[in-house]
Scaffold this motif. Sequence first.
Motif, short mmCIF file in Angstrom:
data_model
loop_
_atom_site.label_atom_id
_atom_site.label_comp_id
_atom_site.label_asym_id
_atom_site.label_seq_id
_atom_site.Cartn_x
_atom_site.Cartn_y
_atom_site.Cartn_z
N ARG A 91 0.82 -1.21 0.00
CA ARG A 91 0.00 0.00 0.00
C ARG A 91 0.86 1.27 0.00
NH1 ARG A 91 -5.25 -0.92 0.45
NH2 ARG A 91 -5.96 -2.95 1.21
N ASP A 92 2.03 1.17 0.63
CA ASP A 92 2.90 2.34 0.65
C ASP A 92 3.91 2.32 -0.49
OD1 ASP A 92 4.34 0.18 1.58
OD2 ASP A 92 5.53 1.36 2.99
N CYS A 93 3.81 1.31 -1.34
CA CYS A 93 4.76 1.17 -2.46
C CYS A 93 4.10 0.43 -3.61
CB CYS A 93 6.02 0.44 -1.98
SG CYS A 93 7.30 0.24 -3.25
N PRO A 94 3.04 0.97 -4.20
CA PRO A 94 2.38 0.29 -5.32
C PRO A 94 3.26 0.32 -6.56
CG PRO A 94 1.47 2.48 -5.05
CD PRO A 94 2.40 2.27 -3.89
N ALA A 95 3.11 -0.68 -7.42
CA ALA A 95 3.86 -0.70 -8.68
C ALA A 95 3.42 0.48 -9.53
CB ALA A 95 3.60 -2.01 -9.42
N LEU A 96 4.40 1.17 -10.12
CA LEU A 96 4.15 2.35 -10.94
C LEU A 96 4.63 2.09 -12.36
CD1 LEU A 96 5.30 5.13 -8.44
CD2 LEU A 96 2.97 4.29 -8.84
N LEU A 97 3.82 2.45 -13.33
CA LEU A 97 4.10 2.17 -14.73
C LEU A 97 4.18 3.47 -15.52
CD1 LEU A 97 4.32 -0.10 -16.93
CD2 LEU A 97 1.83 0.07 -17.16
N PHE A 98 5.21 3.56 -16.39
CA PHE A 98 5.41 4.76 -17.19
C PHE A 98 5.71 4.37 -18.64
CE2 PHE A 98 6.31 6.00 -12.88
CZ PHE A 98 5.82 7.29 -12.77
N ALA A 99 5.50 5.33 -19.54
CA ALA A 99 5.79 5.11 -20.96
C ALA A 99 6.44 6.35 -21.56
CB ALA A 99 4.51 4.78 -21.73
N THR A 100 7.27 6.14 -22.55
CA THR A 100 7.86 7.24 -23.31
C THR A 100 7.67 6.97 -24.80
OG1 THR A 100 9.88 8.50 -23.79
CG2 THR A 100 10.16 6.16 -23.37
N GLY A 101 7.47 8.04 -25.55
CA GLY A 101 7.36 7.92 -26.99
C GLY A 101 8.36 8.78 -27.72
N ASP A 102 9.30 9.34 -26.95
CA ASP A 102 10.29 10.23 -27.56
C ASP A 102 11.71 9.87 -27.14
OD1 ASP A 102 10.31 11.05 -24.93
OD2 ASP A 102 9.44 13.03 -25.32
N GLY A 103 11.98 8.59 -27.01
CA GLY A 103 13.33 8.16 -26.70
C GLY A 103 13.77 8.44 -25.28
N GLY A 104 12.82 8.64 -24.36
CA GLY A 104 13.18 8.87 -22.97
C GLY A 104 13.30 10.32 -22.58
N ARG A 105 13.00 11.24 -23.48
CA ARG A 105 13.06 12.66 -23.13
C ARG A 105 11.97 13.03 -22.13
NH1 ARG A 105 13.94 12.13 -28.56
NH2 ARG A 105 15.88 12.98 -29.41
N SER A 106 10.83 12.34 -22.23
CA SER A 106 9.74 12.57 -21.28
C SER A 106 9.03 11.24 -21.02
CB SER A 106 8.74 13.59 -21.84
OG SER A 106 8.14 13.12 -23.04
N TRP A 107 8.42 11.12 -19.84
CA TRP A 107 7.71 9.90 -19.43
C TRP A 107 6.35 10.28 -18.90
CZ3 TRP A 107 9.95 4.97 -19.89
CH2 TRP A 107 11.29 4.97 -20.28
N ARG A 108 5.35 9.51 -19.25
CA ARG A 108 3.99 9.74 -18.75
C ARG A 108 3.54 8.51 -17.95
NH1 ARG A 108 3.42 7.81 -23.86
NH2 ARG A 108 1.76 6.27 -24.23
N ALA A 109 2.77 8.75 -16.90
CA ALA A 109 2.27 7.67 -16.06
C ALA A 109 1.14 6.92 -16.75
CB ALA A 109 1.80 8.22 -14.73
N LEU A 110 1.12 5.59 -16.60
CA LEU A 110 0.04 4.74 -17.09
C LEU A 110 -0.61 4.05 -15.91
CD1 LEU A 110 1.76 2.96 -20.14
CD2 LEU A 110 0.22 4.94 -20.21
N PRO A 111 -1.92 3.79 -15.96
CA PRO A 111 -2.56 3.04 -14.87
C PRO A 111 -2.11 1.59 -14.88
CG PRO A 111 -4.11 3.43 -16.67
CD PRO A 111 -2.88 4.23 -16.99
N HIS A 112 -1.70 1.09 -13.73
CA HIS A 112 -1.30 -0.31 -13.61
C HIS A 112 -2.53 -1.12 -13.20
CE1 HIS A 112 0.72 -3.96 -12.43
NE2 HIS A 112 1.89 -3.46 -12.76
N PRO A 113 -2.86 -2.19 -13.94
CA PRO A 113 -4.08 -2.94 -13.64
C PRO A 113 -4.03 -3.72 -12.32
CG PRO A 113 -2.81 -4.04 -15.34
CD PRO A 113 -2.15 -2.71 -15.12
N ARG A 114 -2.85 -4.00 -11.81
CA ARG A 114 -2.72 -4.74 -10.54
C ARG A 114 -1.47 -4.26 -9.82
NH1 ARG A 114 -6.47 -7.60 -7.74
NH2 ARG A 114 -7.21 -8.48 -9.74
N PRO A 115 -1.53 -3.06 -9.23
CA PRO A 115 -0.32 -2.45 -8.67
C PRO A 115 0.20 -3.11 -7.41
CG PRO A 115 -2.24 -1.10 -8.19
CD PRO A 115 -2.70 -2.17 -9.13
N MET A 116 -0.62 -3.90 -6.70
CA MET A 116 -0.15 -4.58 -5.50
C MET A 116 -0.20 -6.08 -5.72
SD MET A 116 -1.59 -2.24 -2.36
CE MET A 116 -3.22 -1.99 -3.06
#
Length: 365
Positions: A91-116
């Motif tokens: 609960r204090d450390c849920p799995a976090l998911l991110f994606a980039t579409g520009d070679g890592g210059r920026s990252w956006r958060a994605l919803p994780h379907p089962r973070p715990m």
Amino acid sequence: MDRRPGHVLIILLFLPALAACSIGDVRRPPPDRASASSRPVASAPPVADVDEVRHVGVAVAARYDPPRVEFVDAERAYALFATCDGRPPGRDCPALLFATGDGGRSWRALPHPRPMAENQQLYAPNGLLVLGAEPFGWYASTDGGATFTHYPGVSPPPGLTGPEGRFQVTDEGGGRVARWDGRRLRPLATQPGLPRVQDVTEAGDLLVAAGADEGGRPYAAISTDQGRSWQRTAVPASEDPVGVLRPVRAPDGEPWLVGERPDRISFPALWQWRGVWQPVPAEGHPRRILSVAPVGAGRVGVTGPDGVGLVVDGRYKRVDWPVRPEQSLSLLRDGTLLARGRDEIVLNVGPVGNRRWIRLLLAAA
């Protein structure tokens, strides 16, 4: 792995033109280098500098450990932060998911379907986004993480975590070539007709299937019509037995065969397609390696306990790439060369003859 609080480090390095130069499953654990050569090792050449450094902050707390990162191609990638101080998500450390579409210059958060969940996993074969979350099963997305399909069970469905490519080898009948249609693997009506099929890949206009029999002898077949028909091609026998024979496409489309030895760490046999399969010598090569990858212009990159090197014109030589010896080489779908280590990823991006080095620092923001 580096556990320094507040620092998550991923390094992307793009090889220069003159250095454009496992195969196999990049997820396998590195071989035990305790069995590597004990002979004196020559001092390593100086490490090359990079052309650009990118510093990027990601919205995660400092307690998160470095993420698992999977690249689809040079621009698209996913990052999964799944442990804190070595502990699984809670609960204090849920799995976090991110994606980039520009070679890592920026990252956006994605919803994780089962973070715990226990044993969080991340894969990105054939443009898919695949997550493992024990004991709940597997979650696959075909739209970059907008929606997920749930697959219960311990093992993922075939094709979800397999190697990159439209064509893959299933375990049916000792190895059958199948085509991935975006949802499932469908075996081809006509098979290569080899004693054993261990791997398949597309290289230029060719579809190449290969394998080694129980005695270590290599075999290969090619198709020029997407697997509707096959032509058996002779592969000159290697001096030492081959355990696994893998066809590989270099970034410039060159077809190669890499013959892994049964122990998976001895220097492999190499063949290049020049209308026929021709053996490629590597005079002066180290006895033990971690990985090899054809890199274009008739060259093969090598990493291992003796350093980083290049096979060119029949000889092995050390090179000053900013790649560590413990990093494992593989190729992405767009010809990008990827080197994976425990705490960094190295990418070789761009057309052969015009490549550059870029370092990306991904840190907790």
